[in-house]
Design an enzyme around this catalytic site. Sequence first.
Site, PDB file in Angstrom:
ATOM      1  N   GLY A 132      -3.166  15.278 -62.956  1.00 27.01           N
ATOM      2  CA  GLY A 132      -4.102  15.397 -63.668  1.00 27.01           C
ATOM      3  C   GLY A 132      -5.120  16.662 -63.214  1.00 27.01           C
ATOM      4  O   GLY A 132      -5.844  17.103 -64.079  1.00 27.01           O
TER       5      GLY A 132
ATOM      6  N   ASP B  48     -11.926   6.465 -60.542  1.00 26.02           N
ATOM      7  CA  ASP B  48     -12.005   5.408 -61.473  1.00 26.02           C
ATOM      8  C   ASP B  48     -12.188   3.964 -60.310  1.00 26.02           C
ATOM      9  O   ASP B  48     -13.568   3.627 -60.303  1.00 26.02           O
ATOM     10  CB  ASP B  48     -10.721   5.367 -62.080  1.00 26.02           C
ATOM     11  CG  ASP B  48     -10.573   4.259 -63.362  1.00 26.02           C
ATOM     12  OD1 ASP B  48     -11.623   3.297 -63.494  1.00 26.02           O
ATOM     13  OD2 ASP B  48      -9.862   4.234 -64.076  1.00 26.02           O
TER      14      ASP B  48
ATOM     15  N   PHE C 271     -11.807   5.845 -72.520  1.00 32.64           N
ATOM     16  CA  PHE C 271     -10.547   6.501 -72.187  1.00 32.64           C
ATOM     17  C   PHE C 271     -10.558   7.908 -72.633  1.00 32.64           C
ATOM     18  O   PHE C 271     -10.795   8.514 -73.525  1.00 32.64           O
ATOM     19  CB  PHE C 271      -9.379   5.862 -73.295  1.00 32.64           C
ATOM     20  CG  PHE C 271      -8.021   5.974 -72.670  1.00 32.64           C
ATOM     21  CD1 PHE C 271      -7.250   5.199 -71.879  1.00 32.64           C
ATOM     22  CD2 PHE C 271      -7.362   7.160 -72.901  1.00 32.64           C
ATOM     23  CE1 PHE C 271      -5.897   5.099 -71.694  1.00 32.64           C
ATOM     24  CE2 PHE C 271      -6.156   7.536 -72.264  1.00 32.64           C
ATOM     25  CZ  PHE C 271      -5.342   6.377 -71.870  1.00 32.64           C
TER      26      PHE C 271
END
Length: 184
Positions: free
Chosen positions: A41, A110, A159
Amino acid sequence: MPELKVLISRDQIASRVAEIGADITRDLSGQPVIFVGVLKGAAIFLADLARQVQLDASFDFIGVSSYGNRPSPAQELQHGWDSTGEVRLTKDVDQSMRDRNVILVEDILDTGLTLNFLKRVLLGHQPKSLRIVALLDKPSRRKQPMQADYVGFAIPDEFVVGYGLDYAEQYRNLPDICVVPRPV
Ligand code: PRP
């Protein structure tokens, strides 16, 4: 797939990345750095950030995976997923980190499990300094305390995809960061 909604535009990303680049340039004051991107990512963020940092720089990449049965993409979208909390290394860095100024580059912070694990791994390499930069931060999701030294944007628990972030490996190449609406 429902329609995506832009949460952070490419222009907002570009100006925040430039600010973080200037902060890093100032904080490291002329010293060389090594950017370590977390696959996959962070690849796009690393590429843009590194070009905003005016220091001698090299790149490396590290890979991790979480234990636990990841649900289907649709279930993950609706309910999220909770790994067992155990993270394992799938790719270590290629170069020596010893006595170097390491900048660990993440797309999103997260639960904090990944960065806590990676911080331990990288400190084990005995760098001169270690700084953590996360483009996105979801503080409401934290399971383990973790604070990045540089954060692009704090976001709610949505999301998100684009600018490196995926949904079932799709959308990483979107220039904006978008929200995938959760099915009702
Ligand atoms: C995402 C993200 C971070 C991690 C953050 O990776 O890129 O590495 O999760 O989560 P945590 O703070 O809860 O540990 P993902 O597993 O989706 O892999 P990817 O980067 O290849 O998409």
